[in-house]
Design a protein around this motif. Structure first.
Motif, mmCIF file in Angstrom:
data_model
loop_
_atom_site.group_PDB
_atom_site.id
_atom_site.type_symbol
_atom_site.label_atom_id
_atom_site.label_comp_id
_atom_site.label_asym_id
_atom_site.label_seq_id
_atom_site.Cartn_x
_atom_site.Cartn_y
_atom_site.Cartn_z
ATOM 1 N N LEU A 74 7.811 -21.266 -17.940
ATOM 2 C CA LEU A 74 6.568 -21.739 -18.709
ATOM 3 C C LEU A 74 5.354 -21.598 -17.743
ATOM 4 O O LEU A 74 4.400 -21.313 -18.759
ATOM 5 N N ASP A 75 5.159 -21.569 -16.764
ATOM 6 C CA ASP A 75 3.977 -21.356 -15.932
ATOM 7 C C ASP A 75 3.391 -20.005 -16.325
ATOM 8 O O ASP A 75 2.347 -19.753 -16.397
ATOM 9 N N GLU A 76 4.440 -19.040 -16.349
ATOM 10 C CA GLU A 76 3.964 -17.651 -16.799
ATOM 11 C C GLU A 76 3.430 -17.563 -18.169
ATOM 12 O O GLU A 76 2.349 -16.878 -18.415
ATOM 13 N N ALA A 77 4.190 -18.164 -18.934
ATOM 14 C CA ALA A 77 3.677 -18.100 -20.467
ATOM 15 C C ALA A 77 2.448 -18.661 -20.596
ATOM 16 O O ALA A 77 1.660 -18.353 -21.307
ATOM 17 N N VAL A 78 2.206 -19.891 -19.968
ATOM 18 C CA VAL A 78 1.116 -20.444 -20.093
ATOM 19 C C VAL A 78 -0.114 -19.871 -19.662
ATOM 20 O O VAL A 78 -1.309 -19.546 -19.937
ATOM 21 N N ALA A 79 0.093 -19.085 -18.404
ATOM 22 C CA ALA A 79 -0.871 -18.304 -17.741
ATOM 23 C C ALA A 79 -1.349 -17.021 -18.670
ATOM 24 O O ALA A 79 -2.600 -16.686 -18.804
ATOM 25 N N ALA A 80 -0.296 -16.614 -19.384
ATOM 26 C CA ALA A 80 -0.555 -15.543 -20.641
ATOM 27 C C ALA A 80 -1.583 -15.997 -21.480
ATOM 28 O O ALA A 80 -2.581 -15.420 -21.936
ATOM 29 N N VAL A 81 -1.211 -17.153 -21.948
ATOM 30 C CA VAL A 81 -1.960 -17.947 -23.068
ATOM 31 C C VAL A 81 -3.444 -18.012 -22.416
ATOM 32 O O VAL A 81 -4.409 -17.843 -23.181
#
Length: 260
Positions: free
Chosen positions: A118-125
């Motif tokens: 989730l932290d990677e996905a949020v960083a992309a957002v």
């Protein structure tokens, strides 16, 4: 960027309007022109699957980004409506891909999380939101979670829905205005996700033979519904049916319209 910013604001406003935003996915210039010229159409979305197929590639970032962006740019140049791009998972740098998409006239885009941490996905957002802000554009990020697609056949649907809500809430907090949950078709599951994200925050894809009508999605608080690869398949189905009829000794459909 003035015109781009205006189109972005228009697209964003369409997501919060009382009427559900219906986005027909297009894959080349002529499909975009036909859709844009249809009464009631207010914006367009490209389909990564459709564009990849047009050039003989499988979906999933197999088409080179330069080629993908070139087609998207041709589409935005051919229509006067806001255009959202399917950016897949961002081609390794979601912020840079969004920046390049905006240079091609794009004002919104889908971004897959592929169920990464989730932290990677949020960083992309956050990277995409930042790219829009740096360009002075309210880029309409449709943050996609694959929570329902990645669950195995024996997975607990309620747990998958809960995970979609958890990830969707994180994407909203990171600045995405809407969240896309493919695989969500059952009324009670849609209701649960809308409750978790809020009205006019959820976007869906219309799946032939499975999805609710757009008017019912609107009643449930869905912001937008798109068509993904299915519009190209509708066109190809019509083509194949016409070929079958001709090869069988018949004629082309009498109702064929001169749309190009």
């Amino acid at each position: 960027m003035t015109d781009l910013a205006t189109r972005a604001r228009t697209l964003l406003d369409l997501h919060t309007a009382p009427e559900i935003l219906v986005l027909t996915n297009v894959w080349d210039v002529v499909s975009a022109q036909v859709v844009a010229g249809t009464e009631g159409v207010r914006a367009l979305a490209t389909a990564s699957h459709g564009i990849a197929s047009t050039f003989g590639y499988e979906d999933g970032e197999n088409i080179p980004l330069d080629l993908h962006l070139d087609m998207v740019g041709r589409i935005t140049a051919a229509v006067d409506l806001p255009v959202s791009m399917d950016m897949e998972a961002g081609y390794g740098d979601a912020g840079e891909t969004a920046r390049r998409a905006m240079e091609k006239g794009v004002v919104g885009g889908n971004l897959e999380d592929q169920m990464k941490p989730l932290d990677e996905a949020v960083a992309a957002v956050e990277a995409v939101v930042r790219a829009g802000r740096d360009a002075g554009v309210d880029f309409v990020l449709n943050a996609r979670t694959d929570a329902l697609l990645r669950g195995g056949p024996g997975a607990d649907r309620s747990e998958l829905v809960a995970e979609a809500v958890r990830r969707g809430q994180a994407f909203l907090e990171a600045g995405a205005p809407v969240v896309f949950v493919p695989g969500l078709v059952a009324r009670e599951e849609i209701e649960a996700v809308v409750e978790g994200l809020g009205r006019n925050r959820l976007t869906l894809i219309s799946v032939p033979g499975a999805s609710l009508p757009a008017r019912e999605m609107q009643e449930l608080g869905v912001a937008r519904v798109s068509t993904g690869p299915f519009t190209q398949r509708v066109a190809l189905t019509a083509l194949q049916d016409a070929v079958v009829e001709m090869v069988g000794g018949g004629v082309l459909p009498a109702g064929t319209r001169a749309l190009n």
